[in-house]
Design a protein around this motif. Sequence first.
Motif, PDB file in Angstrom:
ATOM      1  N   ILE A 148       1.154  -1.167  -0.134  1.00 34.56           N
ATOM      2  CA  ILE A 148       0.060   0.085  -0.205  1.00 34.56           C
ATOM      3  C   ILE A 148       0.968   1.348   0.122  1.00 34.56           C
ATOM      4  O   ILE A 148       1.724   1.484   0.702  1.00 34.56           O
ATOM      5  N   ASP A 156       4.565   8.141  -5.081  1.00 35.25           N
ATOM      6  CA  ASP A 156       3.819   6.944  -4.422  1.00 35.25           C
ATOM      7  C   ASP A 156       4.863   6.415  -3.567  1.00 35.25           C
ATOM      8  O   ASP A 156       5.846   5.823  -4.190  1.00 35.25           O
ATOM      9  N   LYS A 194      -6.877   6.982   3.453  1.00 36.52           N
ATOM     10  CA  LYS A 194      -7.653   6.876   2.416  1.00 36.52           C
ATOM     11  C   LYS A 194      -7.220   5.493   1.414  1.00 36.52           C
ATOM     12  O   LYS A 194      -7.981   4.724   0.926  1.00 36.52           O
ATOM     13  N   ALA A 195      -5.756   5.578   1.512  1.00 36.15           N
ATOM     14  CA  ALA A 195      -5.161   4.511   0.924  1.00 36.15           C
ATOM     15  C   ALA A 195      -5.461   2.990   1.533  1.00 36.15           C
ATOM     16  O   ALA A 195      -5.606   2.059   0.576  1.00 36.15           O
ATOM     17  N   GLN A 242      -7.984   2.462   3.156  1.00 40.61           N
ATOM     18  CA  GLN A 242      -9.874   2.174   2.737  1.00 40.61           C
ATOM     19  C   GLN A 242      -9.883   1.553   1.362  1.00 40.61           C
ATOM     20  O   GLN A 242     -10.817   0.777   1.078  1.00 40.61           O
ATOM     21  N   VAL A 243      -9.036   1.971   0.477  1.00 40.49           N
ATOM     22  CA  VAL A 243      -9.361   1.873  -0.975  1.00 40.49           C
ATOM     23  C   VAL A 243      -8.527   0.550  -1.368  1.00 40.49           C
ATOM     24  O   VAL A 243      -8.818   0.032  -2.456  1.00 40.49           O
ATOM     25  N   SER A 244      -7.822  -0.186  -0.435  1.00 39.76           N
ATOM     26  CA  SER A 244      -6.938  -1.126  -0.924  1.00 39.76           C
ATOM     27  C   SER A 244      -7.853  -2.558  -0.435  1.00 39.76           C
ATOM     28  O   SER A 244      -8.958  -2.445  -0.004  1.00 39.76           O
ATOM     29  N   ASP A 245      -7.194  -3.761  -0.730  1.00 38.29           N
ATOM     30  CA  ASP A 245      -8.054  -4.960  -0.496  1.00 38.29           C
ATOM     31  C   ASP A 245      -8.006  -5.366   0.805  1.00 38.29           C
ATOM     32  O   ASP A 245      -8.225  -6.679   1.077  1.00 38.29           O
ATOM     33  N   ASN A 263     -11.471  -1.262   8.041  1.00 45.62           N
ATOM     34  CA  ASN A 263     -11.567   0.033   8.231  1.00 45.62           C
ATOM     35  C   ASN A 263     -10.820   0.771   9.157  1.00 45.62           C
ATOM     36  O   ASN A 263     -10.663   0.295  10.537  1.00 45.62           O
TER      37      ASN A 263
END
Length: 182
Positions: free
Chosen positions: A37, A45, A77-78, A80-83, A87
């Motif tokens: 991540i 990044d 945010k990173a 949350q959007v990862s797999d 939370n």
Amino acid sequence: MDFKEYTRKMEKTMEVLGSQFGSVRAGRANSQVLDRISVPYYGVDTPIGQVASISSPDPRTLVIQPWDGSLLKPIEKAIQVSDLGINPQNDGRIIRLVFPQLTEERRRDLTKQVKKYAEEAKVAVRNIRRDGMDAIKKAVKKSEITEDDQKKAEKDLQELTDKYIKKVDDLCAKKEKELMEI
């Protein structure tokens, strides 16, 4: 024949497999799950581990403390959007990740994923063996080695391959056991 290069390639395959297994979470908090991540940091990044300290105060929790406070929201945010499926809890200074107990169904899914990684590693090892066999056959065609040397080299290469396939199987069985224990 010298098999150092093929051994090195097979070792590299084992390293990749180890890192893939490390990223599969087993119900315990493990900072390796965050390795893939990244967060935007000054336009680049950057992996979370390079912009924050990550600690594990107990077996089910990871605490991420960014060195730059402005990174709290981007890290949250990173994640949350990862797999990861977790939370993050942001308290304004640190981010907590609480790993829930794995359900039986999730354990089975993760076991399938581990088996898939192991099979990919076996294919990679077999491809390395194929390259080695091709090199041996070319050496025979060029009369660099005799047919007796060819047989011995092929046998040695097969033994090397079998050794690494067994390592993959052992690593896979260990990870599956870790996933299935409650």
